[in-house]
Motif scaffolding. Structure first.
Motif, short mmCIF file in Angstrom:
data_model
loop_
_atom_site.label_atom_id
_atom_site.label_comp_id
_atom_site.label_asym_id
_atom_site.label_seq_id
_atom_site.Cartn_x
_atom_site.Cartn_y
_atom_site.Cartn_z
N GLY A 1 29.75 -35.71 9.41
CA GLY A 1 28.98 -35.72 8.15
C GLY A 1 29.16 -34.84 6.91
N GLY A 2 30.37 -34.31 6.91
CA GLY A 2 30.89 -33.62 5.43
C GLY A 2 30.20 -32.14 5.81
N ARG A 3 29.82 -31.87 7.04
CA ARG A 3 29.00 -30.60 7.44
C ARG A 3 30.10 -29.69 8.22
NH1 ARG A 3 24.54 -29.68 4.36
NH2 ARG A 3 23.37 -31.67 3.94
N VAL A 4 29.88 -28.42 7.79
CA VAL A 4 30.71 -27.26 8.46
C VAL A 4 29.87 -26.11 9.07
CG1 VAL A 4 32.91 -28.13 7.35
CG2 VAL A 4 31.79 -26.37 6.45
N ASN A 5 30.54 -25.49 10.02
CA ASN A 5 30.04 -24.16 10.17
C ASN A 5 31.28 -23.27 9.68
OD1 ASN A 5 28.06 -24.90 11.40
ND2 ASN A 5 28.58 -24.69 13.40
N ALA A 6 30.95 -22.13 8.99
CA ALA A 6 31.92 -21.27 8.46
C ALA A 6 31.77 -19.83 8.75
CB ALA A 6 32.45 -21.50 7.04
N ARG A 7 32.99 -19.13 8.99
CA ARG A 7 32.67 -17.73 8.74
C ARG A 7 33.78 -17.24 7.91
NH1 ARG A 7 32.54 -19.72 13.37
NH2 ARG A 7 34.52 -19.25 14.46
N LEU A 8 33.29 -16.08 7.16
CA LEU A 8 33.96 -15.77 5.77
C LEU A 8 34.11 -14.29 5.62
CD1 LEU A 8 32.16 -18.11 3.49
CD2 LEU A 8 34.45 -18.58 4.05
N THR A 9 35.07 -13.72 5.44
CA THR A 9 35.15 -12.40 5.04
C THR A 9 35.63 -12.20 3.66
OG1 THR A 9 35.77 -11.74 7.37
CG2 THR A 9 36.20 -10.03 5.45
N LEU A 10 34.68 -11.65 2.76
CA LEU A 10 35.14 -11.54 1.37
C LEU A 10 35.20 -10.32 1.02
CD1 LEU A 10 32.11 -14.20 0.19
CD2 LEU A 10 34.45 -14.72 0.65
N LEU A 11 36.07 -10.03 0.07
CA LEU A 11 36.52 -8.66 -0.46
C LEU A 11 36.12 -8.33 -1.78
CD1 LEU A 11 40.12 -8.35 1.34
CD2 LEU A 11 37.84 -7.56 2.05
N SER B 1 24.99 -8.38 -2.51
CA SER B 1 23.88 -9.08 -3.44
C SER B 1 24.45 -10.39 -4.50
CB SER B 1 23.10 -8.08 -4.69
OG SER B 1 23.97 -7.71 -5.59
N VAL B 2 25.79 -9.92 -4.96
CA VAL B 2 26.58 -10.90 -5.63
C VAL B 2 26.69 -12.50 -4.74
CG1 VAL B 2 28.72 -11.75 -6.78
CG2 VAL B 2 27.46 -9.58 -7.33
N VAL B 3 27.28 -12.17 -3.47
CA VAL B 3 27.59 -13.18 -2.56
C VAL B 3 26.26 -14.03 -2.08
CG1 VAL B 3 28.24 -13.53 -0.16
CG2 VAL B 3 29.74 -12.19 -1.87
N ASP B 4 25.16 -13.07 -2.04
CA ASP B 4 23.99 -13.84 -1.45
C ASP B 4 23.42 -14.62 -2.72
OD1 ASP B 4 21.58 -14.11 0.19
OD2 ASP B 4 20.54 -13.08 -0.94
N GLN B 5 23.43 -14.07 -3.74
CA GLN B 5 22.71 -14.62 -5.20
C GLN B 5 23.45 -16.00 -5.29
OE1 GLN B 5 22.42 -12.46 -8.44
NE2 GLN B 5 21.12 -14.00 -9.47
N SER B 6 24.81 -15.84 -5.35
CA SER B 6 25.68 -16.95 -5.91
C SER B 6 25.65 -18.10 -4.66
CB SER B 6 27.31 -16.48 -6.28
OG SER B 6 27.68 -15.88 -4.96
N ALA B 7 25.59 -17.80 -3.35
CA ALA B 7 25.54 -18.73 -2.24
C ALA B 7 24.33 -19.55 -2.45
CB ALA B 7 25.68 -18.11 -1.09
N ARG B 8 23.16 -19.10 -2.59
CA ARG B 8 21.89 -19.51 -2.80
C ARG B 8 21.86 -20.38 -4.10
NH1 ARG B 8 18.82 -17.58 1.17
NH2 ARG B 8 19.48 -15.61 2.04
N SER B 9 22.36 -20.03 -5.27
CA SER B 9 22.59 -20.83 -6.39
C SER B 9 23.37 -21.87 -6.41
CB SER B 9 22.77 -19.79 -7.52
OG SER B 9 23.89 -19.25 -7.56
N GLY B 10 24.49 -21.77 -5.30
CA GLY B 10 25.58 -22.82 -5.16
C GLY B 10 24.83 -23.77 -4.24
N GLY B 11 23.53 -23.71 -3.69
CA GLY B 11 22.84 -24.75 -2.94
C GLY B 11 23.44 -24.64 -1.54
N LEU B 12 23.92 -23.27 -1.11
CA LEU B 12 24.04 -22.92 0.21
C LEU B 12 22.86 -22.17 0.88
CD1 LEU B 12 27.91 -22.21 -0.22
CD2 LEU B 12 27.05 -24.04 0.65
N GLY B 13 21.89 -21.94 0.49
CA GLY B 13 20.90 -20.97 0.94
C GLY B 13 20.39 -21.54 2.46
#
Length: 162
Positions: free
Chosen positions: A148-158, A85-97
Motif C-alpha cells: 500500500g505504498g508504506r515501508v519500514n525504514a532504518r536510516l543512518t544520517l550524517l 533536532s534538525v532530523v526530528d523537526q524536518s521529518a515531522r514537518s514532512g508528514g512522517l511524525g
C-alpha cells in the motif's frame, strides 16, 4: 462412429447434430473469445494505470524543477542546531511524525532513524529536502516494503560538518 450415427432415427440425428453445434460454439467461446476479451480488458486497465502514473510523474517533475530552482537560495548547514533536532523537526514537518519510532545519536557525527509504516513518497521527498537544505548525507538506508505504498525504514544520517 459413422455407423452409430447412421443407425439413429432422423429426429435423434438432428438432436445430436444440434447438440454438437452448440457444444462447438460453446467451446469456441470459452477457449478463444473469452481469453481474448479478458486479456483486452486487462491491457486497457494497465494502460489506464500507466497513464495515471505518467500524469503523476509529470506533476512531480514540475514540482522538482520548482524546488531545484529555489534550492540555491536555501540555508546551508544545520544553522547551529544539532543534527538530531534538525532530523526530528524536518521529518515531522514532512508528514512522517506518526511513522517515527526512534531517533538516536550514532556516535558524534550521525543519527539513526527508525520509521515504521511510513508513506514511501513523502519519505523520499523528505530525504531529498534535508540533503538539499542541510547537506545531511544518508550513510545507510534499509527499506522494507509493507504494501500500500508504506515501508519500514532504518536510516543512518550524517552531519554535513563531520
Amino acid at each position: 462412429m459413422k455407423d452409430w450415427f447412421a443407425g439413429l432415427e432422423p429426429r435423434e440425428r438432428l438432436l445430436v447434430s444440434g447438440g454438437g453445434v452448440v457444444l462447438l460454439v460453446l467451446l469456441l467461446y470459452l477457449m478463444i473469445w473469452e481469453p481474448i476479451a479478458g486479456n483486452y480488458q486487462a491491457l486497457n486497465d494497465g494502460v489506464a494505470e500507466q497513464r495515471k502514473t505518467l500524469a503523476w510523474m509529470k506533476r512531480a517533475a514540475a514540482e522538482l524543477k520548482v524546488v531545484q530552482r529555489s534550492g540555491s537560495s536555501t540555508t546551508r548547514g544545520l544553522g547551529g542546531r544539532s543534527l538530531l533536532s534538525v532530523v526530528d523537526q524536518s521529518a515531522r514537518s514532512g508528514g512522517l511524525g506518526p511513522a517515527i519510532k526512534r531517533i538516536e545519536p550514532e556516535g558524534r557525527k550521525g543519527v539513526k532513524v527508525w520509521l515504521e509504516g511510513a508513506a514511501f513518497d513523502p519519505m523520499i521527498l523528505w530525504l531529498g529536502k534535508i540533503t538539499r537544505t542541510y547537506q545531511i548525507k544518508t550513510s545507510i538506508i534499509t527499506i522494507e516494503p509493507q504494501g500500500g505504498g508504506r515501508v519500514n525504514a532504518r536510516l543512518t544520517l550524517l552531519d554535513p560538518a563531520a
